[in-house]
Each structure stands twice: as C-alpha cells, then as structure tokens.
Design an enzyme around this catalytic site. Structure first.
Site, PDB file in Angstrom:
ATOM      1  CB  ALA A  35      -0.898   0.004   1.235  1.00 48.04           C
ATOM      2  CG  ASP A  36      -0.111   4.759  -2.411  1.00 50.50           C
ATOM      3  OD1 ASP A  36      -1.141   4.799  -1.710  1.00 50.50           O
ATOM      4  OD2 ASP A  36      -0.118   5.032  -3.623  1.00 50.50           O
ATOM      5  CB  SER A  37       0.856   7.480   2.496  1.00 52.24           C
ATOM      6  OG  SER A  37       1.062   8.298   1.372  1.00 52.24           O
TER       7      SER A  37
END
Lengths: 77, 246
Positions: A35-37
């Site tokens: 996941a990215d932020s």
C-alpha cells in the site's frame, strides 16, 4: 477467525489486490502489502463505511497492520 | 457547448460575484448541476432563477469556520455528489505592508487560502471513491508577480498555487486533477468604479490592450473541469491578456 476479521480481510484483498494468505495478523499495509500512504487513507474510509464507525485521524495513524485494524474496529463497533 | 459536463455536479464559491457567476453559467451551460455558494443570498437566488433547473443555492460565509466545514456536505446532499469544485471566492483588504494589521493579513489568508484548503479536503472523499474529480482553484496574476499594497492577497494567491500542486501530486493516481486559474485584470463591478484615466493606465500594461471578460476566465475553468483535461494537473493557467507571460 472472527466476522470482523473476515470483513476487514475482504476489503484489504479487494483494495490492494493481494493474495488472501498474505493478509496475516502482523502484515503491514505499507511494508508487506504494497500500500502507499493514500491507500491507507482509502482503507480507513472503507472500514468506516463497512462498519458504520468513525475513525479519527489520530487513531487512523496507529492502524499499520491488518491486526491493528481488526483490533481497533472490534473495539469501536 | 464547449465540453460535455452532463451528469456532473459542480460547487462554485463566490458565485454571487462577476467571475464566479460567469463560471457557474458556463459549467451549467455545459450540462453540469451547479451549487452556487456565496455570502449574499439575494444574487445567488437571482442567478439560480436565471439558470432554472440544475441550480442550487448554498449560502456560506467563508470567514465562518463551521460554515466552511459544513458546505461540502450540504452541497453533496443537495446535488448527490461534488464532482467539480471551483474555489473562486476571495477577498481583498489592501494596505501598505508597513501599515498592514494582523487582522487584515489573517482575514485574507483565512478566506482565500484556509477556506480553499478546507473545501478541497471536504470534497476529496467523494472524489476518491468516484475515482474522478476536478478541483479548480482561482489564483491571481499577483500571486506570481506580487503587487504593492497586496502583500496579504498575493501571499494567499501564491499559497493557493503551492497547495494545489501538492494536492495534485497526492490524488493524481485516483483520477482527480487539481489546477489553478490565474486571472489578470478582469472587468467586473469592482473595475467599473475606476475612472477612465485609471482604466487607460491599466490597459496600457496589458499587451491585449483591454481587460478580460469574466466569461474568458469561465472558459479556462470549463476546460480544466472537463473530461478532456484529464491529463492536465498541477498547472496554473494564466488568463491575463499577456500582462505576465509565465
């Protein structure tokens, strides 16, 4: 596995497009599940809707792993 | 019709003013449902009556924090969603830097920059879920060039550009674009009050030799709000008759 955990896992699998068996208790959304932020923000939004709860920003920041999410939601709902 | 915005919903702040009204008319003419926000209810009602269907009046004083926070929700309730947000409302409280009070500084920053931030934040959730969104923030040529007597206003308008670029980075992968439009001198009720001599001096600084028309700002906003502008994000479209070529 509890009902909450199943529902959380379904959201994580769908949103991040990961294999179900990768979503373990200690799996970190960012470090282990890719996941990215912004994905983590969207996951929290999805949890809020699925469980009809509000997750404040400071609490959202503490939800780093699948286990964290299940624990928080179980207590909140 | 320039672009097809049928089925899209647009919230426009400062819709009671010359430029905001023109933006609302343009988006509405392209098929969008519009939410008209502004401090003064009467001109908003008049504009809504002129537009007929697909127009909602959403009064909001952007100096009022609680009202700003409530506006995205009210807009989504009235229109079903907010697909397009145009942060057009702005105020000036001009003064020489050495005479500028904290209050003059803060009130301009509050409305022009902080309210813009909050409204962007308030509409993002729906746009993220929809995987589609258009945010157009109205900056100003003075945000890029500076202007004596407008330290507060220029700071707020430059701030809008930096903020828009940062947000554009964050949400680009979700189908949301964030851009700014920077008008130069535009003929509105405010500039009508200038003397012919003052107008001539202004026009002499503009290669096009005239002030812009609000509809020319609205056309730039229409483009950035359109599906066709999907690959344009984080940019500032300067609409100033060549006054500053940036």
């Amino acid at each position: 596995m509890s009902d909450v955990a199943d529902r959380v896992k379904k959201i994580v699998v769908e949103h991040l497009g990961v294999e179900e068996d990768k979503v373990t208790e200690s799996a970190s959304f960012i470090d282990d599940l890719g996941a990215d932020s912004l994905d983590t923000v969207e996951l929290v939004m999805a949890f809020e809707e699925e469980f009809g709860i509000e997750i404040p920003d400071d609490a959202a920041e503490t939800i780093q792993t699948f286990g964290d999410a299940v624990k928080f939601i179980s207590q909140a709902s | 019709m320039m672009f097809d915005l049928t089925g899209k919903t647009a919230l426009i702040t400062g819709a009671s003013g010359g430029i905001g009204g023109a933006i609302a008319r343009a988006l509405h003419a392209q098929g969008a449902t519009v939410g008209l926000s502004g401090t003064r209810t009467e001109p908003l009602e008049a504009l809504a009556a002129e537009l007929g269907e697909r127009a909602h009046v959403l009064p909001c004083n952007l100096s009022d924090k609680a009202a700003v926070e409530a506006l995205p929700k009210q807009a989504a309730e009235a229109m079903g969603s907010v697909d397009i947000l145009v942060n057009n409302a702005g105020i000036t409280r001009d003064n020489l830097f050495m005479r500028m009070s904290d209050d003059e500084w803060q009130s301009v920053l509050d409305v022009n920059l902080t309210a813009t931030f909050k409204l962007c934040k308030g509409v993002l959730r729906g746009m993220m879920k929809a995987r589609w969104g258009r945010i157009v923030n109205i900056s100003s040529v003075v945000g890029a060039t500076g202007n004596p007597g407008q330290g507060n206003y220029a700071a707020s308008k430059a701030g809008v550009v930096g903020m828009s670029k940062s947000l554009a980075y964050e949400v680009a992968s979700r189908g949301i674009t964030v851009n700014a439009v920077a008008p130069g001198f535009i003929a509105t009720a405010m500039t009508d009050k200038l003397s012919e001599d003052q107008k001539a001096k202004i026009n002499a600084q503009i290669p096009a030799g005239r002030m812009g028309d609000p509809a020319e700002i609205a056309a730039a906003v229409s483009y950035l709000a359109s599906p066709e502008a999907a690959y344009v994000t984080g940019t500032t479209l300067h609409v100033n008759g060549g006054m500053a070529m940036l």
